[in-house]
Design a protein around this motif. Structure first.
Motif, PDB file in Angstrom:
ATOM      1  N   ALA A 106       0.947  -1.315   0.063  1.00 41.55           N
ATOM      2  CA  ALA A 106      -0.151  -0.389   0.097  1.00 41.55           C
ATOM      3  C   ALA A 106       0.991   1.388   0.035  1.00 41.55           C
ATOM      4  CB  ALA A 106      -1.028   0.405   1.541  1.00 41.55           C
ATOM      5  N   VAL A 107       2.260   0.979   0.540  1.00 45.50           N
ATOM      6  CA  VAL A 107       3.202   2.046   1.011  1.00 45.50           C
ATOM      7  C   VAL A 107       3.246   2.479  -0.889  1.00 45.50           C
ATOM      8  CG1 VAL A 107       4.708   2.969   1.667  1.00 45.50           C
ATOM      9  CG2 VAL A 107       3.482   2.341   3.115  1.00 45.50           C
ATOM     10  N   ALA A 112       4.105   5.962  -5.656  1.00 47.28           N
ATOM     11  CA  ALA A 112       3.344   5.412  -7.458  1.00 47.28           C
ATOM     12  C   ALA A 112       2.106   6.870  -8.256  1.00 47.28           C
ATOM     13  CB  ALA A 112       3.244   4.441  -7.941  1.00 47.28           C
ATOM     14  N   TYR A 113       0.844   7.022  -6.851  1.00 43.76           N
ATOM     15  CA  TYR A 113       0.200   7.535  -6.988  1.00 43.76           C
ATOM     16  C   TYR A 113       0.468   9.414  -7.460  1.00 43.76           C
ATOM     17  CZ  TYR A 113      -2.984   4.377  -6.000  1.00 43.76           C
ATOM     18  OH  TYR A 113      -3.763   2.634  -5.755  1.00 43.76           O
ATOM     19  N   VAL A 114       1.480   9.043  -6.123  1.00 44.01           N
ATOM     20  CA  VAL A 114       2.029  10.332  -5.750  1.00 44.01           C
ATOM     21  C   VAL A 114       3.566  11.141  -7.719  1.00 44.01           C
ATOM     22  CG1 VAL A 114       3.627  12.161  -4.661  1.00 44.01           C
ATOM     23  CG2 VAL A 114       1.803  10.746  -3.910  1.00 44.01           C
ATOM     24  N   ALA A 115       4.192  10.318  -7.986  1.00 39.28           N
ATOM     25  CA  ALA A 115       4.237  10.256  -8.471  1.00 39.28           C
ATOM     26  C   ALA A 115       4.068  10.271  -9.908  1.00 39.28           C
ATOM     27  CB  ALA A 115       5.498   9.090  -9.135  1.00 39.28           C
ATOM     28  N   ASN A 116       2.924   9.177 -10.434  1.00 39.67           N
ATOM     29  CA  ASN A 116       2.459   9.330 -11.216  1.00 39.67           C
ATOM     30  C   ASN A 116       1.092  11.029 -11.313  1.00 39.67           C
ATOM     31  OD1 ASN A 116       2.520   7.019 -12.351  1.00 39.67           O
ATOM     32  ND2 ASN A 116       0.643   6.221 -11.055  1.00 39.67           N
ATOM     33  N   ASP A 117       1.502  11.794 -10.930  1.00 39.41           N
ATOM     34  CA  ASP A 117       0.652  13.136 -10.761  1.00 39.41           C
ATOM     35  C   ASP A 117       1.130  14.165 -11.838  1.00 39.41           C
ATOM     36  OD1 ASP A 117      -1.690  14.955  -9.731  1.00 39.41           O
ATOM     37  OD2 ASP A 117       0.214  15.901  -9.092  1.00 39.41           O
ATOM     38  N   GLY A 118       3.256  14.578 -11.640  1.00 35.85           N
ATOM     39  CA  GLY A 118       3.498  14.668 -11.825  1.00 35.85           C
ATOM     40  C   GLY A 118       3.874  14.146 -13.324  1.00 35.85           C
ATOM     41  N   GLY A 119       3.867  13.202 -13.751  1.00 35.76           N
ATOM     42  CA  GLY A 119       3.470  12.111 -15.229  1.00 35.76           C
ATOM     43  C   GLY A 119       2.065  13.037 -16.085  1.00 35.76           C
ATOM     44  N   LEU A 120       1.478  12.456 -15.483  1.00 34.41           N
ATOM     45  CA  LEU A 120      -0.029  13.013 -15.647  1.00 34.41           C
ATOM     46  C   LEU A 120      -0.018  14.412 -15.930  1.00 34.41           C
ATOM     47  CD1 LEU A 120      -2.367  10.684 -13.798  1.00 34.41           C
ATOM     48  CD2 LEU A 120      -1.301  10.892 -16.087  1.00 34.41           C
ATOM     49  N   ALA A 121       0.576  15.186 -15.354  1.00 31.91           N
ATOM     50  CA  ALA A 121       0.555  16.649 -15.561  1.00 31.91           C
ATOM     51  C   ALA A 121       1.263  17.399 -16.500  1.00 31.91           C
ATOM     52  CB  ALA A 121       1.038  17.554 -13.942  1.00 31.91           C
ATOM     53  N   GLU A 205      -7.385  14.349 -12.532  1.00 29.66           N
ATOM     54  CA  GLU A 205      -7.716  14.020 -11.663  1.00 29.66           C
ATOM     55  C   GLU A 205      -8.250  12.873 -10.349  1.00 29.66           C
ATOM     56  OE1 GLU A 205     -11.436  16.203 -13.255  1.00 29.66           O
ATOM     57  OE2 GLU A 205     -10.563  17.876 -13.320  1.00 29.66           O
ATOM     58  N   ALA A 206      -8.502  11.798 -11.101  1.00 25.56           N
ATOM     59  CA  ALA A 206      -8.710  10.352 -10.876  1.00 25.56           C
ATOM     60  C   ALA A 206      -7.202  10.243 -10.255  1.00 25.56           C
ATOM     61  CB  ALA A 206      -8.926   9.027 -12.273  1.00 25.56           C
ATOM     62  N   ASN A 207      -6.676   9.906 -10.281  1.00 24.97           N
ATOM     63  CA  ASN A 207      -5.376  10.297  -9.254  1.00 24.97           C
ATOM     64  C   ASN A 207      -4.998  10.917  -8.497  1.00 24.97           C
ATOM     65  OD1 ASN A 207      -2.413   8.492  -9.644  1.00 24.97           O
ATOM     66  ND2 ASN A 207      -1.784  10.825  -9.646  1.00 24.97           N
ATOM     67  N   ALA A 208      -5.875  12.014  -8.692  1.00 25.93           N
ATOM     68  CA  ALA A 208      -5.483  13.254  -7.528  1.00 25.93           C
ATOM     69  C   ALA A 208      -6.618  12.761  -6.273  1.00 25.93           C
ATOM     70  CB  ALA A 208      -5.821  15.053  -8.916  1.00 25.93           C
ATOM     71  N   ALA A 209      -7.748  12.391  -6.655  1.00 27.20           N
ATOM     72  CA  ALA A 209      -8.681  11.645  -5.783  1.00 27.20           C
ATOM     73  C   ALA A 209      -8.141  11.201  -4.945  1.00 27.20           C
ATOM     74  CB  ALA A 209     -10.099  11.438  -6.335  1.00 27.20           C
ATOM     75  N   LEU A 210      -7.238  10.042  -5.687  1.00 27.72           N
ATOM     76  CA  LEU A 210      -6.026   9.189  -4.563  1.00 27.72           C
ATOM     77  C   LEU A 210      -5.129   9.732  -3.446  1.00 27.72           C
ATOM     78  CD1 LEU A 210      -6.086   5.908  -7.484  1.00 27.72           C
ATOM     79  CD2 LEU A 210      -7.871   6.285  -5.647  1.00 27.72           C
ATOM     80  N   ILE A 211      -4.770  11.010  -3.939  1.00 27.52           N
ATOM     81  CA  ILE A 211      -3.913  11.415  -2.588  1.00 27.52           C
ATOM     82  C   ILE A 211      -4.015  12.423  -2.310  1.00 27.52           C
ATOM     83  CG2 ILE A 211      -1.628  10.259  -4.000  1.00 27.52           C
ATOM     84  CD1 ILE A 211      -1.710  12.657  -5.621  1.00 27.52           C
ATOM     85  N   ASP A 212      -5.507  13.576  -2.570  1.00 23.86           N
ATOM     86  CA  ASP A 212      -6.294  14.598  -2.299  1.00 23.86           C
ATOM     87  C   ASP A 212      -6.035  14.988  -0.452  1.00 23.86           C
ATOM     88  OD1 ASP A 212      -6.990  17.437  -2.339  1.00 23.86           O
ATOM     89  OD2 ASP A 212      -8.959  16.108  -2.179  1.00 23.86           O
ATOM     90  N   GLN A 213      -4.878  15.530  -0.053  1.00 23.10           N
ATOM     91  CA  GLN A 213      -4.579  15.412   1.417  1.00 23.10           C
ATOM     92  C   GLN A 213      -4.427  14.442   2.111  1.00 23.10           C
ATOM     93  OE1 GLN A 213      -8.352  17.839   2.902  1.00 23.10           O
ATOM     94  NE2 GLN A 213      -8.310  19.423   1.524  1.00 23.10           N
ATOM     95  N   GLN A 215      -1.025  12.114   1.057  1.00 26.72           N
ATOM     96  CA  GLN A 215      -0.062  11.810   0.277  1.00 26.72           C
ATOM     97  C   GLN A 215       1.044  10.660   1.246  1.00 26.72           C
ATOM     98  OE1 GLN A 215       1.452  15.214  -1.248  1.00 26.72           O
ATOM     99  NE2 GLN A 215      -0.014  16.418  -3.099  1.00 26.72           N
ATOM    100  N   GLY A 216       0.647  11.269   2.054  1.00 24.64           N
ATOM    101  CA  GLY A 216       1.925  10.139   2.857  1.00 24.64           C
ATOM    102  C   GLY A 216       0.959   9.261   3.859  1.00 24.64           C
ATOM    103  N   ASP A 217       1.651   9.224   5.339  1.00 22.56           N
ATOM    104  CA  ASP A 217       0.866   8.264   5.665  1.00 22.56           C
ATOM    105  C   ASP A 217      -0.439   8.486   6.085  1.00 22.56           C
ATOM    106  OD1 ASP A 217       3.176   6.838   6.007  1.00 22.56           O
ATOM    107  OD2 ASP A 217       3.705   8.276   7.341  1.00 22.56           O
ATOM    108  N   SER A 218      -0.972   9.435   5.710  1.00 20.77           N
ATOM    109  CA  SER A 218      -2.356   9.667   5.516  1.00 20.77           C
ATOM    110  C   SER A 218      -3.689   9.848   5.238  1.00 20.77           C
ATOM    111  CB  SER A 218      -2.345  11.568   6.068  1.00 20.77           C
ATOM    112  OG  SER A 218      -2.702  12.416   5.125  1.00 20.77           O
ATOM    113  N   ASN A 219      -2.571   8.361   4.110  1.00 19.87           N
ATOM    114  CA  ASN A 219      -3.881   8.176   3.045  1.00 19.87           C
ATOM    115  C   ASN A 219      -4.287   6.900   3.216  1.00 19.87           C
ATOM    116  OD1 ASN A 219      -4.250   5.945   0.294  1.00 19.87           O
ATOM    117  ND2 ASN A 219      -3.907   8.065  -0.456  1.00 19.87           N
ATOM    118  N   PRO A 220      -5.867   7.089   3.448  1.00 21.25           N
ATOM    119  CA  PRO A 220      -6.450   5.923   3.137  1.00 21.25           C
ATOM    120  C   PRO A 220      -5.852   4.485   2.923  1.00 21.25           C
ATOM    121  CG  PRO A 220      -8.174   7.531   2.357  1.00 21.25           C
ATOM    122  CD  PRO A 220      -6.360   7.808   2.361  1.00 21.25           C
ATOM    123  N   GLU A 221      -5.808   4.332   1.937  1.00 17.40           N
ATOM    124  CA  GLU A 221      -5.601   3.326   1.719  1.00 17.40           C
ATOM    125  C   GLU A 221      -3.461   2.542   2.654  1.00 17.40           C
ATOM    126  OE1 GLU A 221      -4.112   1.889  -2.728  1.00 17.40           O
ATOM    127  OE2 GLU A 221      -5.554   3.097  -3.195  1.00 17.40           O
TER     128      GLU A 221
END
Length: 375
Positions: A106-107, A112-121, A205-213, A215-221
């Motif tokens: 999960a970590v 990967a979500y955080v890294a993908n955000d730059g590529g998707l941008a 936006e879909a990827n951003a929803a996974l890391i919105d507020q 991005q670290g240990d506070s992520n629900p997953e």
């Protein structure tokens, strides 16, 4: 004759004196008994319908499993925290390993979500640029089409006068058709570029929803995976069953190798140091009894030579018959009045209890001083 009369008179006087003395003695004893009852005995109520009791701790497993070790037996004294039973931890260890692996995955997934955000941008920016280029190409195609259309109209107007040959008119018609096709192609390209931009923005936006507020240990997953890992740790710790309090082991039912489900009764721990007395007084004795009054308690185990000093902690909310499995139905026609008994709880002195230990269920005799202070 005179002497006989004198003797009878003397005997009669002696008898009268004795009767008078006996009557006086009876009056004195009655007065003393009345004074004793009024001034002292009437302030005490007692019963021998009393028994030692305590809140017994029933030991049950929080998880199921196979019993690997039983370290206690009946009548054995234990301290709080002592190991009583051990459940085979193999399954719990495997579950913990799986939970820790899932946490690690999960970590990495969140990273990967955080890294993908730059590529998707970057993809969104590229799609915006493609859309702008398509718009420029559309403008050029529109201009070419308009120029070809004008050229075709001019040649068609000059055709009747013979100023334009048929070959030039054909070339103008071909150029017009090509410009028209290029315009349609440019329009299709801008539609495709716009759709690509929208798709890229949606993916970001879909990827951003996974890391919105988060991005670290506070992520629900990560939080979910960590909670499962913590639960697995707790389950592993629960394979070791410990004594919840100081006391004596009783009613041991667990055996080595037994497969026990969660919640199954294994044994009981009796906190003999916290024993109290349940005294059942007749309802007519309780007029002056209040919590906080002192009581003298003796047990059949030690006899009258050992006395415990207790305090009335409280009176039960109802008589014993009211809480029976089949309570009395007093509304029936064959009702017979029966004197009810109300349970009282007597707290014993801890030092006296330690000096002369009691066991649950022993018969006791209780005497309450109603003159003592009540709460």
């Amino acid at each position: 004759m005179t002497q006989d009369n004198s003797t009878d008179q003397t005997l009669k006087q002696r008898r009268n004196k004795r009767l008078l003395a006996l009557g006086g003695g009876v009056v004195v004893v009655a007065a003393a008994a009345t004074a004793y009852w009024t001034l002292y005995a009437s302030h005490f109520v007692s019963t021998d319908n009393a028994y030692a009791a305590v809140e017994v701790a029933q030991v049950t497993p929080a998880i199921g499993g196979t019993v690997a070790e039983v370290k206690v037996k009946d009548t054995q004294a234990v301290k709080q925290g002592d190991v009583l039973v051990t459940i085979d931890p193999t399954d719990a260890k495997l579950a913990l390993a799986q939970a820790e692996a899932e946490l690690g995955r999960a970590v990495r997934r969140v990273r990967a979500y955080v890294a993908n955000d730059g590529g998707l941008a970057a993809q969104v920016s590229a799609r915006v640029a493609e859309e702008k280029r398509a718009e420029a190409q559309l403008s050029a195609a529109q201009a070419d089409f308009e120029r070809a259309q004008i050229d075709l109209k001019r040649r068609q107007a000059l055709l009747a006068s013979g100023s334009v040959s048929g070959d030039e008119l054909t070339k103008a018609q071909n150029a017009h058709a090509a410009a028209q096709a290029n315009l349609a192609s440019a329009k299709a390209a801008i539609v495709q570029a716009s759709a690509n931009r929208v798709a890229a923005q949606g993916a970001r936006e879909a990827n951003a929803a996974l890391i919105d507020q988060a991005q670290g240990d506070s992520n629900p997953e990560i939080l979910l995976a960590r909670a499962k890992r913590d639960q697995a740790k707790i389950d592993l710790e629960r394979t070791v069953i410990r004594a919840p309090m100081d006391g004596v082991v009783a009613k041991r039912q667990v055996q080595l190798g037994q497969r026990v489900p969660a919640g199954a009764p294994l044994l009981s721990v009796v906190p003999v140091q916290d024993i109290y007395v349940n005294a059942n007084f007749k309802e007519g004795q309780l007029q002056k009894v209040r919590p906080g009054q002192t009581a003298t308690v003796t047990s059949d185990l030690y006899g009258s030579s050992v006395s415990y000093h207790g305090v009335v902690e409280g009176l039960a909310g109802g008589s014993g018959s009211a809480f029976a499995a089949i309570p009395a139905q007093n509304a029936t026609g064959n009702w017979i009045k029966v004197v009810q008994r109300l349970p009282l709880r007597i707290r014993l002195d801890a030092e006296e209890l330690a000096t002369h230990p009691l066991k649950v269920g022993l018969s006791m005799t209780v005497k309450i001083d109603t003159r003592s202070g009540a709460q």
